[in-house]
Design a protein around this motif. Structure first.
Motif, mmCIF file in Angstrom:
data_model
loop_
_atom_site.group_PDB
_atom_site.id
_atom_site.type_symbol
_atom_site.label_atom_id
_atom_site.label_comp_id
_atom_site.label_asym_id
_atom_site.label_seq_id
_atom_site.Cartn_x
_atom_site.Cartn_y
_atom_site.Cartn_z
ATOM 1 N N ALA A 1 49.779 84.513 -61.403
ATOM 2 C CA ALA A 1 50.394 85.629 -60.680
ATOM 3 C C ALA A 1 49.378 86.261 -59.725
ATOM 4 O O ALA A 1 49.688 86.529 -58.563
ATOM 5 N N VAL A 2 48.136 86.471 -60.189
ATOM 6 C CA VAL A 2 47.151 87.092 -59.286
ATOM 7 C C VAL A 2 46.723 86.106 -58.192
ATOM 8 O O VAL A 2 46.368 86.512 -57.084
ATOM 9 N N ALA A 3 46.790 84.811 -58.514
ATOM 10 C CA ALA A 3 46.491 83.821 -57.462
ATOM 11 C C ALA A 3 47.547 83.934 -56.363
ATOM 12 O O ALA A 3 47.226 83.902 -55.162
ATOM 13 N N SER B 1 42.198 84.893 -71.884
ATOM 14 C CA SER B 1 42.776 83.813 -72.668
ATOM 15 C C SER B 1 42.662 82.489 -71.915
ATOM 16 O O SER B 1 42.272 82.435 -70.757
ATOM 17 N N SER B 2 43.021 81.444 -72.605
ATOM 18 C CA SER B 2 42.760 80.107 -72.077
ATOM 19 C C SER B 2 44.048 79.364 -71.715
ATOM 20 O O SER B 2 44.024 78.153 -71.516
ATOM 21 N N VAL B 3 45.169 80.109 -71.644
ATOM 22 C CA VAL B 3 46.439 79.449 -71.319
ATOM 23 C C VAL B 3 46.598 79.434 -69.800
ATOM 24 O O VAL B 3 46.839 80.469 -69.192
ATOM 25 N N GLY C 1 45.614 91.393 -56.858
ATOM 26 C CA GLY C 1 45.352 91.350 -58.295
ATOM 27 C C GLY C 1 46.572 91.777 -59.079
ATOM 28 O O GLY C 1 47.688 91.809 -58.551
ATOM 29 N N ASP C 2 46.342 92.117 -60.341
ATOM 30 C CA ASP C 2 47.503 92.272 -61.210
ATOM 31 C C ASP C 2 48.239 93.594 -61.070
ATOM 32 O O ASP C 2 49.285 93.769 -61.674
ATOM 33 N N SER C 3 47.726 94.545 -60.261
ATOM 34 C CA SER C 3 48.593 95.699 -60.022
ATOM 35 C C SER C 3 49.346 95.550 -58.702
ATOM 36 O O SER C 3 49.786 96.522 -58.112
ATOM 37 N N LYS D 1 30.721 93.580 -58.934
ATOM 38 C CA LYS D 1 29.880 94.478 -59.727
ATOM 39 C C LYS D 1 29.068 93.712 -60.780
ATOM 40 O O LYS D 1 27.941 94.059 -61.092
ATOM 41 N N TYR D 2 29.657 92.663 -61.303
ATOM 42 C CA TYR D 2 29.016 91.950 -62.408
ATOM 43 C C TYR D 2 28.105 90.831 -61.869
ATOM 44 O O TYR D 2 27.955 90.668 -60.665
ATOM 45 N N VAL D 3 27.544 90.044 -62.803
ATOM 46 C CA VAL D 3 26.547 89.058 -62.367
ATOM 47 C C VAL D 3 27.131 87.667 -62.095
ATOM 48 O O VAL D 3 26.419 86.776 -61.629
ATOM 49 N N ASN E 1 40.240 94.292 -55.179
ATOM 50 C CA ASN E 1 40.705 93.552 -56.349
ATOM 51 C C ASN E 1 40.531 94.411 -57.608
ATOM 52 O O ASN E 1 40.783 93.980 -58.714
ATOM 53 N N ALA E 2 40.065 95.657 -57.415
ATOM 54 C CA ALA E 2 40.060 96.596 -58.542
ATOM 55 C C ALA E 2 41.514 96.988 -58.793
ATOM 56 O O ALA E 2 42.366 96.806 -57.921
ATOM 57 N N THR E 3 41.804 97.531 -59.966
ATOM 58 C CA THR E 3 43.197 97.915 -60.211
ATOM 59 C C THR E 3 43.581 99.032 -59.232
ATOM 60 O O THR E 3 42.709 99.721 -58.692
ATOM 61 N N GLY F 1 37.610 88.820 -59.155
ATOM 62 C CA GLY F 1 38.593 88.251 -60.073
ATOM 63 C C GLY F 1 39.311 87.118 -59.336
ATOM 64 O O GLY F 1 39.063 86.890 -58.141
ATOM 65 N N ILE F 2 40.199 86.417 -60.031
ATOM 66 C CA ILE F 2 40.879 85.304 -59.361
ATOM 67 C C ILE F 2 41.676 85.817 -58.158
ATOM 68 O O ILE F 2 41.712 85.179 -57.102
ATOM 69 N N GLY F 3 42.279 87.002 -58.280
ATOM 70 C CA GLY F 3 43.027 87.571 -57.152
ATOM 71 C C GLY F 3 42.125 87.730 -55.933
ATOM 72 O O GLY F 3 42.462 87.303 -54.823
ATOM 73 N N THR G 1 42.423 98.420 -69.158
ATOM 74 C CA THR G 1 43.838 97.995 -69.151
ATOM 75 C C THR G 1 44.021 96.515 -68.832
ATOM 76 O O THR G 1 43.276 95.932 -68.036
ATOM 77 N N TYR G 2 45.063 95.944 -69.456
ATOM 78 C CA TYR G 2 45.411 94.555 -69.170
ATOM 79 C C TYR G 2 46.181 94.462 -67.850
ATOM 80 O O TYR G 2 46.344 93.395 -67.294
ATOM 81 N N GLY G 3 46.636 95.603 -67.325
ATOM 82 C CA GLY G 3 47.388 95.594 -66.061
ATOM 83 C C GLY G 3 48.498 96.625 -66.118
ATOM 84 O O GLY G 3 48.569 97.416 -67.054
HETATM 85 N N1 LIG Z 1 46.696 83.622 -68.537
HETATM 86 C C1 LIG Z 1 45.510 83.775 -69.006
HETATM 87 O O1 LIG Z 1 45.188 83.043 -69.869
HETATM 88 C C2 LIG Z 1 44.534 84.790 -68.436
HETATM 89 C C3 LIG Z 1 43.186 84.744 -68.702
HETATM 90 C C4 LIG Z 1 42.329 85.640 -68.090
HETATM 91 C C5 LIG Z 1 42.836 86.561 -67.190
HETATM 92 N N2 LIG Z 1 44.136 86.607 -66.961
HETATM 93 C C6 LIG Z 1 44.744 87.485 -65.982
HETATM 94 O O2 LIG Z 1 43.918 87.824 -64.901
HETATM 95 C C7 LIG Z 1 44.434 89.055 -64.401
HETATM 96 C C8 LIG Z 1 43.391 89.864 -63.698
HETATM 97 O O3 LIG Z 1 42.960 89.236 -62.509
HETATM 98 P P1 LIG Z 1 42.552 90.116 -61.262
HETATM 99 O O4 LIG Z 1 42.226 89.176 -60.152
HETATM 100 O O5 LIG Z 1 43.602 91.129 -60.988
HETATM 101 O O6 LIG Z 1 41.275 90.951 -61.639
HETATM 102 P P2 LIG Z 1 40.080 90.932 -62.688
HETATM 103 O O7 LIG Z 1 40.146 92.228 -63.416
HETATM 104 O O8 LIG Z 1 40.020 89.699 -63.454
HETATM 105 O O9 LIG Z 1 38.810 90.957 -61.704
HETATM 106 C C9 LIG Z 1 38.459 92.098 -60.961
HETATM 107 C C10 LIG Z 1 37.002 91.949 -60.582
HETATM 108 O O10 LIG Z 1 36.675 93.044 -59.741
HETATM 109 C C11 LIG Z 1 35.396 93.536 -60.100
HETATM 110 N N3 LIG Z 1 35.347 94.950 -59.709
HETATM 111 C C12 LIG Z 1 36.212 95.923 -60.089
HETATM 112 N N4 LIG Z 1 35.825 97.103 -59.533
HETATM 113 C C13 LIG Z 1 34.727 96.842 -58.777
HETATM 114 C C14 LIG Z 1 33.905 97.656 -57.954
HETATM 115 N N5 LIG Z 1 34.126 98.961 -57.817
HETATM 116 N N6 LIG Z 1 32.862 97.069 -57.314
HETATM 117 C C15 LIG Z 1 32.638 95.734 -57.438
HETATM 118 N N7 LIG Z 1 33.397 94.922 -58.216
HETATM 119 C C16 LIG Z 1 34.426 95.476 -58.872
HETATM 120 C C17 LIG Z 1 35.307 93.345 -61.601
HETATM 121 O O11 LIG Z 1 33.974 93.320 -62.045
HETATM 122 C C18 LIG Z 1 36.037 92.003 -61.768
HETATM 123 O O12 LIG Z 1 35.147 90.935 -61.667
HETATM 124 C C19 LIG Z 1 45.001 89.783 -65.606
HETATM 125 O O13 LIG Z 1 46.245 90.303 -65.279
HETATM 126 C C20 LIG Z 1 45.193 88.735 -66.632
HETATM 127 O O14 LIG Z 1 46.560 88.573 -66.875
HETATM 128 C C21 LIG Z 1 44.986 85.733 -67.583
#
Ligand SMILES: NC(=O)c1ccc[n+]([C@@H]2O[C@H](COP(=O)([O-])OP(=O)(O)OC[C@H]3O[C@@H](n4cnc5c(N)ncnc54)[C@H](O)[C@@H]3O)[C@@H](O)[C@H]2O)c1
Ligand SMILES: CC(C)=CCC/C(C)=C/C=C/C(C)=C/C=C/C(C)=C/C=C/C=C(C)/C=C/C=C(C)/C=C/C=C(\C)CCC=C(C)C
Length: 632
Positions: free
Chosen positions: A592-594, A158-160, A581-583, A136-138, A395-397, A114-116, A552-554
């Protein structure tokens, strides 16, 4: 309208290219036969492969591809693994190097891209650390990823986009990309959100602060003084934030340095750390409709199953620092949309990471964090492969990290306290649609928030509708004569579990139809008949493809929080394990996650000797922060 440009200087120069010139890509002549990969297999993907991904089957009926021509399975001894061996150890070697006596090969393993996770990884890589990201994903990006269908490029989330301007200290997305030599072309969004609210209240959040405040005052002239005071207080906080160099608040040498250089600004932030936006708004504003508007504006999560715009709660539960960040950045740097879609941010960061000599493995599902002598030392994938590192960053929750990835470990007290203070916010129902362009009136804004009849539905599941039309800004995301409508609304996993397949599909259709009908009535007559493509994702879809517990969204506070005081930072109760990440502080949102990624990288860099640190001060600060959290 901006032209479509390359993301990074080298991003589109030599397709397919290798980030390491000496390392051929999977397509290069001379590489041996590449086996198709199964879901459980991890595969190395260089950034060139990312560029070639045409469809990442994220939502709806489609499953991720199990066959691929762009991934190669590593089998020790094959020339393919030899090709990679300079940067990624073969699984056996990696396993041998870890553990009690061996020296870990990687400085950090990051679980999730994720971005975090990506920001933490790239920030460390530029400091010279050897990083392995396991996704985990592609493709990279998590909720900031993308997928392609029928000529449309959809943003998963979302795209904001906040933090994507070229000025100040808070443009964290721009800075994260710049750190690895990337720059994305962005399109300024003239209106952050167009609110369509009960009693026919319509408010456009214009890019210009004066224009927005003027519009708000014209709707609530009797509250002029209160409006100016509330938003003025937000600017005081934003300006303080914007004056600091942002690094880890868990690293005392930096923190004291900032206090020394900017005492007033730091004390301002310390003062607001435990405060919520709703309380401050209520000090100045009495009109209930205006207060509800501010609740919708700051959209932080409130009570269970309730939700909103900048996160998912009402203002009373939204930390004032977060509210100020969002309410001001949209006017200071403005909301800017990346040309080519939000997915390009993660793609660019992933490429930048590889360029800096670190690695990403996709289809790498981490099932266990390996602990030895009370210290996180490595991870195990679903296929049994093991990797070891000096530090592990998840970066998992936090619910997934401590509930799934750590097995047989007692939940550290810090985490028990976190779970007492925060619950999982609900997930989303999302509808990705392609529509005929003529259904949108001229001058339609990109982002909308729709709550037609009653404020009481603001925080109800399916009550408020979020809508983004990114093709208003970047038409290249859809085929000619078409627009993308990305609609989402809050929804809980409990609503969708245990349904037989047919009932599940029928329910998706019914709920989506109702949302589309509401949008047709409120905004776009003829919407139903203009649809050319539609795909619906439920909380189960989010859980499955984003690997987030309950989709969950967070996190959202269980009760009224003390601002940001109770949010955990990046260190955890387990030695050498960090979360990002977001938790983590400061919560949900890409920017915020950045920030959490920047903070995490700084703390980890200090702990592995890439930045200065003082163990004595570390202990004192970490104890102080733990004590402050206990007050929340
Ligand atoms: N403002 C906006 O428009 C907008 C848009 C999209 C996302 N977001 C925000 O992004 C935040 C989430 O970002 P984030 O960085 O916390 O995480 P994220 O959930 O986006 O990414 C987590 C990544 O970890 C991977 N992952 C999780 N468990 C794994 C495992 N066991 N093994 C391998 N990979 C695993 C997932 O596949 C995912 O790619 C949300 O809070 C949301 O608010 C905001
Ligand atoms: C430690 C002590 C004791 C003291 C210290 C003091 C100090 C110095 C402090 C400091 C602090 C700081 C630096 C802080 C920072 C913070 C930050 C940066 C924050 C940020 C935040 C952000 C956020 C929250 C964001 C968010 C966003 C979001 C969520 C978004 C979302 C969106 C959506 C949902 C979309 C919507 C749509 C439509 C409407 C369509």
């Amino acid at each position: 309208m901006a032209e479509r440009l390359c993301f990074c200087s080298s991003f589109c120069l030599s397709p397919p290219f290798s980030a390491h010139p000496e390392r051929p890509t999977a397509q290069s002549p001379g590489l041996p036969h590449l086996r198709p990969i199964g879901v459980a297999d991890a595969c190395y993907v260089s950034s060139s492969h990312l560029l070639e991904l045409s469809s990442s089957h994220l939502f709806g009926r489609h499953k991720p591809r199990t066959q691929s021509s762009w991934g190669a399975r590593a089998s020790p001894g094959s020339s393919n693994s030899r090709v990679r061996s300079q940067a990624v150890l073969s699984p056996d070697k990696a396993a041998e190097r870890g553990g009690l006596s061996g020296e870990a090969y990687y400085d950090a393993i990051v679980i999730g891209s994720g971005i975090g996770g990506l920001v933490a990884a790239t920030q460390l890589a530029v400091k010279g650390a050897r990083i392995l990201v396991l996704e985990k994903y592609v493709i990279p990006g998590g909720s900031s990823g993308y997928y392609e269908r029928d000529g449309y490029t959809f943003d998963v989330g979302s795209s904001v986009m906040f933090g994507f301007s070229d000025k100040g200290n808070l443009n964290l997305i721009t800075q994260a990309l710049a750190a690895v030599g990337c720059k994305m072309e962005v399109i300024p969004d003239p209106t952050t959100v167009h609110f369509h609210l009960p009693n026919d209240l319509s408010v456009q959040v214009h890019r210009g602060y004066g224009e927005f405040i003027g519009e708000l005052i014209s709707k609530f002239p009797h509250e002029k003084g209160g409006i100016l005071k509330f938003y003025g207080e937000c600017w005081k906080i934003f300006n303080a934030l914007n004056s600091l160099e942002l690094k880890s608040l868990e690293e005392p040498l930096y923190l004291f340095g900032q206090f020394f250089q900017k005492p007033i600004e730091c004390l301002t932030l310390a003062y607001y750390l435990p405060q919520n936006a709703g309380d401050i708004a209520r000090k100045y504003i009495k009109d209930p409709q205006l207060l509800s508007f501010i609740d919708a504006e700051v959209r932080q999560k409130g009570k269970r199953k309730k939700c909103f715009i900048v996160s998912t709660v009402n203002a009373l539960q939204t930390p004032m620092i977060n509210a100020s960040m969002v309410l001001c950045d949209r006017h200071f740097g403005g909301i800017n949309y990346p040309v080519g879609g939000v997915g390009g941010i993660a793609k660019s960061l992933a490429k930048g990471l590889v360029d800096k000599g670190s690695e990403i493995l996709y289809r790498a599902n981490v099932t266990d964090i390996i602990v030895e002598n009370g210290k996180a030392v490595g991870v195990r994938l679903s296929g049994g492969r093991q990797f070891f590192a000096k530090t592990i960053i998840s970066n998992a929750t936090r619910w997934d990290t401590f509930g799934k990835l750590l097995k047989g470990e007692n939940l550290p007290k810090e985490e028990r306290d976190f779970q007492k203070r925060y619950v999982k916010a609900p997930s989303f129902l999302s509808i990705h649609m392609g529509v005929k362009a003529e259904v949108l009136p001229p001058e339609t804004d990109c982002h909308h928030f729709v709550l037609e009849d009653s404020w009481s539905r603001l925080e109800e599941p399916y009550g408020s509708i979020f809508l983004s039309i990114p093709t208003v800004l970047d038409p290249s995301l859809a085929p000619e004569g078409r627009h993308i409508l990305h609609i989402f609304t809050t929804s809980s996993i409990e609503d969708w579990e245990g349904l037989p397949r047919q009932e599940y599909e029928a329910k998706k259709e019914k709920v989506a139809d109702e949302i589309i009908r509401r949008l047709e009535k409120k905004l776009f007559p003829g919407l139903q008949s203009s649809i050319t493509f539609v795909e619906v994702g439920t909380p189960k879809t989010h859980r499955r493809y984003l690997a987030r517990q309950s989709g969950t969204y967070g996190p959202m506070p269980r009760n009224t929080p003390k601002g940001l005081l109770g949010m955990p930072f990046n260190t955890t109760g387990l030695n050498s394990l960090y979360c990002v990440g977001d938790s983590c502080f400061p919560g949900q949102g890409v920017i915020a996650v950045a920030f959490s990624g920047v903070m995490c990288a700084h703390r980890v860099a200090a702990d592995i000797g890439l930045e200065k640190k003082s163990p004595l001060l570390d202990n004192a600060l970490l104890s102080l922060l733990g004590w402050l959290r206990s007050l929340a």
